[in-house]
Write an enzyme that holds these catalytic residues in place. Sequence first.
Site, PDB file in Angstrom:
ATOM      1  CB  SER A 131      -0.888   0.015   1.254  1.00 38.69           C
ATOM      2  OG  SER A 131      -1.601   1.233   1.370  1.00 38.69           O
ATOM      3  CE1 TYR A 144      -4.421  -2.348   4.904  1.00 36.87           C
ATOM      4  CE2 TYR A 144      -3.763  -0.078   4.474  1.00 36.87           C
ATOM      5  CZ  TYR A 144      -4.074  -1.344   4.016  1.00 36.87           C
ATOM      6  OH  TYR A 144      -4.030  -1.615   2.658  1.00 36.87           O
TER       7      TYR A 144
END
Length: 282
Positions: A131, A144
């Site tokens: 990500s 996260y």
Amino acid sequence: MTKVLITGCGTGFGHEVAMRLAEKGFDVIASVEIWAQVQTLKQQAAQRGVNLQVEKLDVTDDGDRRKALTWDVEVLVNNAGVGEGGSTLDIPAGNIRREFEVNVTGPLLLTQGIAKQMVKRGKGRIVWVSSREGLNVNPFTGIYSASKHAIEAIAETMAMELQEFGIEVATINPGPFLTGFNDRMFQTWQSWEDDPSQRLFDYSKLAFPRPQFDPEPVYATMTAVAAGEVDTYRNLEPKQMIDETKKLQQAPWERKTKDGLGTRPGQLQASYDMEPETPIAV
């Protein structure tokens, strides 16, 4: 045909990329987390006119991981993941552990077995869906982001360790894309087993801290990397965020511990001001 295993194909990036690779003629094993998703994905593939081998593969389940070793995977796309939204100071212990089990530990254990099979063949490709959060951070996505920073470390080290055996390793680094994933992250607090009175923030009033892009660039890039049509190690989308990402990586070297003390950062406040699922044009 090259056999490709993609994890996390029930929704989002994995779902679409599995379809596109099958359309390109790859032998695609599209895995999903739970049995209830298997028939749904088979039906969707039939409607799309593509052939998929749909398998139940929960990356945290040791039996499922052993089963995957019988599939002779030549390209592995580690896409499965979950997002836990909330302050690093509020998210309960069980949710933190699950974030790392699903995003880091499970995929790594799956990759260990498949990578050793690739080594015996002398070729293979491993794609880690990281990500932009693996390179930068945002308020309320810290846990996260931590899991994706871990993926960055694993992937880069793995690239060095597998180089002599002829195994390619690459990462995909999606920014904020409107697939529903980001907004679901900001609903997980509703199932927390904690004392709400002890939370620092009121999560009922929060949305994701950034507008989100149409996911088409990720579909295209992820498909191309898995297919071997793109050979860059790091693949960030949208590309117009690359310069910003690099500047934000540099920023901690210049930050002072007292900078902004007693004030709320604008990016944090944006989480309160923004509506859910806010789109932005590429």
